[in-house]
Design a protein around this motif. Structure first.
Motif, PDB file in Angstrom:
ATOM      1  N   ARG A  29      37.260  37.622  32.887  1.00 57.76           N
ATOM      2  CA  ARG A  29      38.256  38.371  32.923  1.00 57.76           C
ATOM      3  C   ARG A  29      36.968  39.493  34.105  1.00 57.76           C
ATOM      4  O   ARG A  29      35.819  39.653  33.910  1.00 57.76           O
ATOM      5  CB  ARG A  29      38.869  39.838  32.202  1.00 57.76           C
ATOM      6  N   PRO A  30      37.828  39.142  35.449  1.00 63.09           N
ATOM      7  CA  PRO A  30      36.657  39.838  36.425  1.00 63.09           C
ATOM      8  C   PRO A  30      36.101  41.412  36.003  1.00 63.09           C
ATOM      9  O   PRO A  30      35.054  42.210  36.035  1.00 63.09           O
ATOM     10  CB  PRO A  30      37.218  39.779  37.703  1.00 63.09           C
ATOM     11  N   LEU A  31      37.714  42.113  35.199  1.00 63.35           N
ATOM     12  CA  LEU A  31      37.222  43.985  34.459  1.00 63.35           C
ATOM     13  C   LEU A  31      37.558  43.279  33.134  1.00 63.35           C
ATOM     14  O   LEU A  31      38.557  43.421  33.108  1.00 63.35           O
ATOM     15  CB  LEU A  31      38.182  44.565  35.433  1.00 63.35           C
ATOM     16  N   PRO A  32      37.025  44.050  32.756  1.00 64.40           N
ATOM     17  CA  PRO A  32      36.343  43.441  30.967  1.00 64.40           C
ATOM     18  C   PRO A  32      37.966  43.775  30.509  1.00 64.40           C
ATOM     19  O   PRO A  32      38.903  44.466  29.488  1.00 64.40           O
ATOM     20  CB  PRO A  32      35.305  44.053  30.284  1.00 64.40           C
ATOM     21  N   LEU A  59      41.234  44.686  31.811  1.00 62.22           N
ATOM     22  CA  LEU A  59      42.006  44.742  32.409  1.00 62.22           C
ATOM     23  C   LEU A  59      42.695  43.044  32.055  1.00 62.22           C
ATOM     24  O   LEU A  59      41.480  41.943  32.072  1.00 62.22           O
ATOM     25  CB  LEU A  59      42.062  44.297  34.148  1.00 62.22           C
ATOM     26  N   ARG A  60      43.838  42.876  31.348  1.00 64.81           N
ATOM     27  CA  ARG A  60      43.750  41.732  30.845  1.00 64.81           C
ATOM     28  C   ARG A  60      44.315  40.611  31.390  1.00 64.81           C
ATOM     29  O   ARG A  60      45.603  40.140  31.302  1.00 64.81           O
ATOM     30  CB  ARG A  60      44.609  41.765  29.510  1.00 64.81           C
ATOM     31  N   ARG A  61      43.185  40.197  32.405  1.00 61.55           N
ATOM     32  CA  ARG A  61      43.975  38.899  33.049  1.00 61.55           C
ATOM     33  C   ARG A  61      42.356  38.264  33.404  1.00 61.55           C
ATOM     34  O   ARG A  61      41.796  38.969  33.910  1.00 61.55           O
ATOM     35  CB  ARG A  61      44.554  39.637  34.665  1.00 61.55           C
ATOM     36  N   THR A  62      42.820  36.811  33.899  1.00 59.46           N
ATOM     37  CA  THR A  62      41.249  36.798  34.432  1.00 59.46           C
ATOM     38  C   THR A  62      41.271  35.933  35.599  1.00 59.46           C
ATOM     39  O   THR A  62      42.541  35.771  36.134  1.00 59.46           O
ATOM     40  CB  THR A  62      41.349  35.484  33.213  1.00 59.46           C
ATOM     41  N   ALA A  63      40.610  35.458  36.461  1.00 54.60           N
ATOM     42  CA  ALA A  63      40.329  34.483  36.633  1.00 54.60           C
ATOM     43  C   ALA A  63      40.035  33.286  37.341  1.00 54.60           C
ATOM     44  O   ALA A  63      39.455  33.221  36.322  1.00 54.60           O
ATOM     45  CB  ALA A  63      39.461  35.433  38.579  1.00 54.60           C
ATOM     46  N   ASP A  64      40.621  32.253  37.895  1.00 56.83           N
ATOM     47  CA  ASP A  64      40.043  31.198  38.147  1.00 56.83           C
ATOM     48  C   ASP A  64      39.070  31.023  38.031  1.00 56.83           C
ATOM     49  O   ASP A  64      38.227  30.185  37.573  1.00 56.83           O
ATOM     50  CB  ASP A  64      41.490  30.247  38.920  1.00 56.83           C
ATOM     51  N   ILE A  65      38.164  30.977  39.146  1.00 55.25           N
ATOM     52  CA  ILE A  65      36.543  31.128  39.526  1.00 55.25           C
ATOM     53  C   ILE A  65      36.732  32.647  40.237  1.00 55.25           C
ATOM     54  O   ILE A  65      37.042  33.170  40.621  1.00 55.25           O
ATOM     55  CB  ILE A  65      36.519  29.743  40.668  1.00 55.25           C
ATOM     56  N   VAL A  66      35.711  32.542  39.459  1.00 61.02           N
ATOM     57  CA  VAL A  66      34.840  34.541  39.577  1.00 61.02           C
ATOM     58  C   VAL A  66      33.435  34.422  40.236  1.00 61.02           C
ATOM     59  O   VAL A  66      32.708  32.916  39.453  1.00 61.02           O
ATOM     60  CB  VAL A  66      34.570  34.962  38.595  1.00 61.02           C
ATOM     61  N   PHE A  67      32.442  35.109  41.264  1.00 62.92           N
ATOM     62  CA  PHE A  67      31.559  34.896  41.752  1.00 62.92           C
ATOM     63  C   PHE A  67      31.186  36.922  41.047  1.00 62.92           C
ATOM     64  O   PHE A  67      31.473  37.383  42.006  1.00 62.92           O
ATOM     65  CB  PHE A  67      31.610  35.052  43.016  1.00 62.92           C
ATOM     66  N   THR A  68      30.168  36.826  40.150  1.00 61.75           N
ATOM     67  CA  THR A  68      30.351  37.680  40.124  1.00 61.75           C
ATOM     68  C   THR A  68      29.841  38.552  40.347  1.00 61.75           C
ATOM     69  O   THR A  68      29.619  39.675  40.947  1.00 61.75           O
ATOM     70  CB  THR A  68      29.654  37.856  38.806  1.00 61.75           C
ATOM     71  N   LYS A  69      28.600  38.230  41.142  1.00 65.43           N
ATOM     72  CA  LYS A  69      27.447  38.889  42.069  1.00 65.43           C
ATOM     73  C   LYS A  69      27.744  39.931  43.663  1.00 65.43           C
ATOM     74  O   LYS A  69      27.585  40.345  43.628  1.00 65.43           O
ATOM     75  CB  LYS A  69      26.089  38.560  42.141  1.00 65.43           C
ATOM     76  N   GLN A  70      28.739  38.364  44.043  1.00 63.44           N
ATOM     77  CA  GLN A  70      29.406  38.743  44.538  1.00 63.44           C
ATOM     78  C   GLN A  70      30.854  39.620  44.850  1.00 63.44           C
ATOM     79  O   GLN A  70      31.859  40.457  45.564  1.00 63.44           O
ATOM     80  CB  GLN A  70      29.970  38.048  45.857  1.00 63.44           C
ATOM     81  N   LYS A  71      31.588  39.557  43.926  1.00 61.87           N
ATOM     82  CA  LYS A  71      32.276  40.266  43.048  1.00 61.87           C
ATOM     83  C   LYS A  71      33.606  39.693  43.890  1.00 61.87           C
ATOM     84  O   LYS A  71      34.738  40.522  44.698  1.00 61.87           O
ATOM     85  CB  LYS A  71      32.569  42.297  42.536  1.00 61.87           C
ATOM     86  N   ILE A  72      34.286  38.196  43.589  1.00 64.25           N
ATOM     87  CA  ILE A  72      35.106  37.232  44.225  1.00 64.25           C
ATOM     88  C   ILE A  72      35.447  37.024  43.398  1.00 64.25           C
ATOM     89  O   ILE A  72      35.425  36.069  42.415  1.00 64.25           O
ATOM     90  CB  ILE A  72      34.876  36.173  45.176  1.00 64.25           C
ATOM     91  N   ALA A  73      37.106  37.299  43.209  1.00 66.82           N
ATOM     92  CA  ALA A  73      38.170  36.503  41.994  1.00 66.82           C
ATOM     93  C   ALA A  73      39.066  35.585  42.842  1.00 66.82           C
ATOM     94  O   ALA A  73      39.667  36.398  44.364  1.00 66.82           O
ATOM     95  CB  ALA A  73      38.578  37.694  41.933  1.00 66.82           C
ATOM     96  N   VAL A  74      38.956  34.083  42.982  1.00 67.26           N
ATOM     97  CA  VAL A  74      39.758  32.899  43.038  1.00 67.26           C
ATOM     98  C   VAL A  74      40.574  33.005  42.583  1.00 67.26           C
ATOM     99  O   VAL A  74      40.449  33.015  41.183  1.00 67.26           O
ATOM    100  CB  VAL A  74      38.408  31.744  43.263  1.00 67.26           C
ATOM    101  N   LEU A  75      41.981  32.803  42.518  1.00 63.68           N
ATOM    102  CA  LEU A  75      42.881  32.569  41.666  1.00 63.68           C
ATOM    103  C   LEU A  75      43.828  31.322  43.030  1.00 63.68           C
ATOM    104  O   LEU A  75      44.574  31.564  43.948  1.00 63.68           O
ATOM    105  CB  LEU A  75      44.239  33.685  42.068  1.00 63.68           C
TER     106      LEU A  75
END
Length: 143
Positions: free
Chosen positions: A52-55, A57-73
């Motif tokens: 979950r990029p946002l704890p 928000l009950r949605r997950t992203a497939d690939i997450v770059f936390t430092k850069q704040k990039i969510a890949v779906l």
């Protein structure tokens, strides 16, 4: 109680075979996701998977770059209604039309919520070439 008959809960599936087939679909680690992740890893990129990029928000992203704040779906053509490959099922059309529409609405809401929180959202279709997807992600991460 011994000998009591148990009833299967009613299902949206038109047949038991359809139900088994749909239950076999994976929510994570699909072939397109794995192919893209292998390429990203080979490029030296490190990421988190299925988070979950946002704890809150009950949605997950497939690939997450936390430092850069990039969510890949990476969206499945059937489940998310790809304009190029989606085919409406012949059976139970009302159910599937509503399901795909809800998925599209949730996708748009997810994008809005993440962008509002300062995240970059990048979406791809499962049919896109993994090399192209990985290269687009690399550019996003490095910019």
């Amino acid at each position: 109680m011994m000998g009591a008959m148990t009833r299967e809960p009613s299902s949206w599936a038109t047949t038991p075979a359809t139900r088994r087939s749909m239950q076999g679909n994976k929510a994570r680690d699909t072939s397109p996701e794995l192919a893209v992740r292998r390429l990203l890893h080979a490029k030296g990129l490190r990421y988190r998977v299925n988070v979950r990029p946002l704890p809150d928000l009950r949605r997950t992203a497939d690939i997450v770059f936390t430092k850069q704040k990039i969510a890949v779906l990476i969206d499945g053509c059937f489940w998310h209604g790809c304009p190029e490959h989606y085919t409406r099922p012949a059976a139970n059309r009302e159910f599937w039309d509503a399901k795909v529409n809800r998925n599209r609405e949730r996708d748009a809401d997810t994008d809005r919520e993440l962008e509002k929180a300062g995240w970059t959202v990048v979406r791809f279709w499962e049919h896109e070439a993994p090399t192209d997807v990985a290269e687009s992600i690399r550019r996003a991460v490095e910019s």
